[in-house]
Design a protein around this motif. Structure first.
Motif, short mmCIF file in Angstrom:
data_model
loop_
_atom_site.label_atom_id
_atom_site.label_comp_id
_atom_site.label_asym_id
_atom_site.label_seq_id
_atom_site.Cartn_x
_atom_site.Cartn_y
_atom_site.Cartn_z
N LEU A 77 0.83 -1.19 0.00
CA LEU A 77 0.00 0.00 0.00
C LEU A 77 0.87 1.25 0.00
O LEU A 77 1.93 1.29 0.63
CB LEU A 77 -0.92 0.01 1.22
N VAL A 78 0.41 2.26 -0.73
CA VAL A 78 1.09 3.55 -0.76
C VAL A 78 0.07 4.65 -0.46
O VAL A 78 -1.14 4.49 -0.67
CB VAL A 78 1.77 3.81 -2.12
N HIS A 79 0.58 5.77 0.03
CA HIS A 79 -0.26 6.87 0.50
C HIS A 79 0.33 8.20 0.03
O HIS A 79 1.55 8.35 -0.05
CB HIS A 79 -0.34 6.84 2.03
N THR A 80 -0.53 9.15 -0.26
CA THR A 80 -0.09 10.50 -0.55
C THR A 80 -1.07 11.49 0.04
O THR A 80 -2.26 11.17 0.23
CB THR A 80 0.08 10.75 -2.06
N THR A 81 -0.58 12.69 0.32
CA THR A 81 -1.41 13.78 0.83
C THR A 81 -1.42 14.91 -0.18
O THR A 81 -0.39 15.26 -0.76
CB THR A 81 -0.87 14.32 2.17
N HIS A 82 -2.61 15.48 -0.40
CA HIS A 82 -2.77 16.62 -1.31
C HIS A 82 -3.26 17.80 -0.47
O HIS A 82 -4.38 17.79 0.03
CB HIS A 82 -3.77 16.28 -2.41
N PHE A 83 -2.40 18.81 -0.33
CA PHE A 83 -2.71 19.90 0.58
C PHE A 83 -3.62 20.97 -0.02
O PHE A 83 -4.56 21.43 0.63
CB PHE A 83 -1.41 20.55 1.07
N ARG A 84 -3.35 21.36 -1.26
CA ARG A 84 -4.16 22.39 -1.90
C ARG A 84 -4.37 22.04 -3.36
O ARG A 84 -3.48 21.51 -4.02
CB ARG A 84 -3.48 23.76 -1.78
N PRO A 85 -5.57 22.36 -3.90
CA PRO A 85 -5.89 21.92 -5.26
C PRO A 85 -4.90 22.34 -6.34
O PRO A 85 -4.69 21.61 -7.29
CB PRO A 85 -7.28 22.53 -5.50
N LEU A 86 -4.28 23.53 -6.24
CA LEU A 86 -3.39 23.98 -7.30
C LEU A 86 -1.94 23.56 -7.07
O LEU A 86 -1.08 23.86 -7.89
CB LEU A 86 -3.48 25.50 -7.47
N LEU A 87 -1.66 22.88 -5.97
CA LEU A 87 -0.34 22.34 -5.71
C LEU A 87 -0.34 20.84 -6.00
O LEU A 87 -1.34 20.16 -5.78
CB LEU A 87 0.07 22.56 -4.25
N ALA A 88 0.77 20.32 -6.49
CA ALA A 88 0.86 18.89 -6.76
C ALA A 88 0.82 18.11 -5.45
O ALA A 88 1.37 18.55 -4.43
CB ALA A 88 2.15 18.57 -7.51
N PRO A 89 0.19 16.94 -5.43
CA PRO A 89 0.24 16.08 -4.24
C PRO A 89 1.67 15.65 -3.95
O PRO A 89 2.53 15.66 -4.83
CB PRO A 89 -0.65 14.89 -4.62
N LEU A 90 1.91 15.24 -2.72
CA LEU A 90 3.19 14.65 -2.38
C LEU A 90 3.39 13.35 -3.14
O LEU A 90 2.43 12.74 -3.63
CB LEU A 90 3.25 14.37 -0.87
N PRO A 94 5.40 4.50 0.90
CA PRO A 94 4.94 3.18 1.34
C PRO A 94 4.20 3.23 2.67
O PRO A 94 4.60 3.96 3.58
CB PRO A 94 6.24 2.37 1.47
N ALA A 95 3.13 2.46 2.76
CA ALA A 95 2.38 2.31 4.02
C ALA A 95 2.37 0.87 4.50
O ALA A 95 1.75 0.56 5.51
CB ALA A 95 0.94 2.81 3.84
N GLY A 96 3.05 -0.03 3.77
CA GLY A 96 3.18 -1.40 4.23
C GLY A 96 2.11 -2.34 3.72
O GLY A 96 1.38 -2.04 2.77
N HIS A 97 2.02 -3.48 4.39
CA HIS A 97 1.12 -4.56 4.00
C HIS A 97 0.53 -5.15 5.28
O HIS A 97 1.26 -5.34 6.26
CB HIS A 97 1.89 -5.63 3.22
N PRO A 98 -0.77 -5.45 5.31
CA PRO A 98 -1.37 -5.96 6.56
C PRO A 98 -0.77 -7.28 7.02
O PRO A 98 -0.84 -7.61 8.21
CB PRO A 98 -2.85 -6.11 6.21
N ASN A 99 -0.20 -8.05 6.08
CA ASN A 99 0.45 -9.32 6.44
C ASN A 99 1.97 -9.26 6.26
O ASN A 99 2.61 -10.29 6.08
CB ASN A 99 -0.12 -10.46 5.60
#
Length: 340
Positions: A77-90, A94-99
Motif C-alpha cells: 500500500l502507498v499513500h499521498t497527501t494533497h494539501f491544496r488543489p493547485l499544488l501537486a500532491p506529495l 509506502p504504508a506497508g502490507h497488513p500481512n
C-alpha cells in the motif's frame, strides 16, 4: 474508486481524483466555481493497481491510498497527501502490507481523524480487518489486526463529527462496525447486524453530532437501506443502480437533510433522493437529472465553499467530467450539467 472523489480544498477550490489505467489523476478548479485545470498524474511514473481510495480530513487535505506492485505476486500500500488543489500532491510513500508481505488483499478505505492523521483499513490475508494509522509527526504506527471474519471488498471508512474514526465492512451474512472509543485509540469491534449485502454497495456518512450511518443495498430485496449501530436497518428506497450511493448532508429549506445520488440502470441518468437526516422511516423518492451516461459512470457529491451542493459525474471509459450546482432557490433545483 472507494470514498468520495469530489472534494473541497481548504482554499475553496474543488478537486476530483480519477483512477486511470495504472495511475491516479487529479483535476482542480483554477478559481472557486471557475474553469478547471487539465488532468495531472499523481506521484510521477509509479505504477498502481486498481482500487484507489480517497478521504478528506477536517483540515481540507485529501489523502489517497492505493496498491502498487512490488514484485511477482507482491504488492504494497502507498499513500499521498494533497494539501491544496493547485499544488501537486506529495509523492507516493509506502504504508506497508497488513500481512507484512504478499499480494493485494482487498480494496483499502481511508478516513482522517481530527488531528489530520490518515487511518487506512483493508481486509487482511486471513479475512479479518487490519488498520494502519499515521503518527502525528510523520511515519506510520505498526499494522493492527482488528479481528473479524469474512470481510469482503470495499469497506466504508468515515470520520464522525467528534473526530473519531469508524469503519464498516460487509462480512459473511451481514455488516460489522469498528469504532474508536476516544480520539487516537485503536478501533474496536462494535455491533454486527444480519443483512444480505450486495457486494460493493457500502457508503458511510456522519449524519449527526454523535452517529454515523452506513448505506447498503439489500441483495435480496434490492432496496437501499440505512443502518446505525444500536438500531435495525431501515429501507429507504429501491436502489437505482448496482454500486454505492454518493451521500452528503446539506440544508434544504432550513432542514438538515441527507442527500443520496446514484446512476440509474434503467435510464442511465443520475437520480437524487433527499430526506431529513436520520429519518429514513419517512422514505424517499428518486428524481432524475442530467443526460444518460455510460454504464461505468461514477457519481459524487460535495458542498462548495459557499456550502452550495455540487454533483459530479465521471465516465472512466470516456474521461468526461460533468458538474452541476444547486440553484439559489427553494427545494433541490439543480442548474444545467456542464462538461469540464
Amino acid at each position: 474508486m472507494n470514498g468520495d472523489w469530489l472534494l473541497l480544498g481548504r482554499d475553496g477550490r474543488l478537486s476530483v481524483y480519477l483512477p486511470s489505467d495504472d495511475a491516479a489523476l487529479w483535476r482542480a478548479e483554477r478559481t472557486p466555481a471557475g474553469p478547471w485545470e487539465a488532468p495531472r498524474r499523481i506521484g510521477g511514473d509509479q505504477e498502481l493497481r486498481p482500487g484507489l481510495s480517497v478521504g478528506r480530513g477536517p483540515d481540507g487535505y485529501a489523502h489517497l491510498v492505493a496498491w502498487r506492485p512490488t514484485g511477482t505476486d507482491r504488492s504494497g500500500l502507498v499513500h499521498t497527501t494533497h494539501f491544496r488543489p493547485l499544488l501537486a500532491p506529495l509523492d507516493w510513500q509506502p504504508a506497508g502490507h497488513p500481512n507484512k508481505q504478499g499480494d493485494r488483499t482487498g480494496t483499502p478505505a481511508v478516513a482522517v481523524d481530527a488531528q489530520g492523521r490518515a487511518h487506512v483499513f483493508v481486509r487482511n490475508g486471513g479475512g479479518g480487518m487490519s488498520m494502519v494509522a499515521q503518527k502525528e509527526k510523520g511515519g506510520w504506527d505498526p499494522w493492527r489486526d482488528l479481528k473479524g471474519r469474512g470481510v469482503q471488498e470495499e469497506p466504508a471508512a468515515v470520520t464522525g463529527e467528534s473526530g473519531r474514526v469508524e469503519v464498516y465492512a460487509a462480512v459473511t451474512g451481514g455488516i460489522r462496525h469498528w469504532y474508536q472509543e476516544k480520539p487516537g485509540a485503536r478501533p474496536v469491534l462494535g455491533e454486527a447486524v444480519d443483512a444480505s449485502v450486495r457486494p460493493g454497495s457500502l457508503r458511510a456518512l456522519a449524519t449527526s453530532a454523535e452517529r454515523t450511518t452506513v448505506f447498503f443495498t439489500d441483495a435480496d430485496s434490492g432496496e437501499l437501506c440505512a443502518w446505525r449501530p444500536g438500531d435495525k436497518p431501515v429501507p429507504l428506497v429501491t436502489a437505482a443502480g448496482p454500486g454505492p450511493v454518493a451521500a452528503v448532508r446539506c440544508v434544504i429549506d432550513g432542514h438538515d437533510c441527507t442527500l443520496v445520488a446514484q446512476r440509474s440502470t434503467d435510464t442511465g441518468r443520475v437520480v437524487f433522493a433527499a430526506y431529513p437526516s436520520e429519518q429514513e422511516v419517512m422514505g424517499a423518492q428518486w428524481t432524475e437529472s442530467g443526460p444518460a451516461l455510460p454504464a461505468d459512470a461514477l457519481v459524487s457529491l460535495a458542498l462548495d465553499a459557499d456550502e452550495r451542493l455540487v454533483a459530479a459525474t465521471l465516465c472512466p471509459s470516456t474521461g468526461e467530467l460533468r458538474l452541476t450546482r444547486r440553484k439559489d432557490e427553494p427545494g433541490l433545483a439543480l442548474g444545467p450539467w456542464q462538461a469540464v
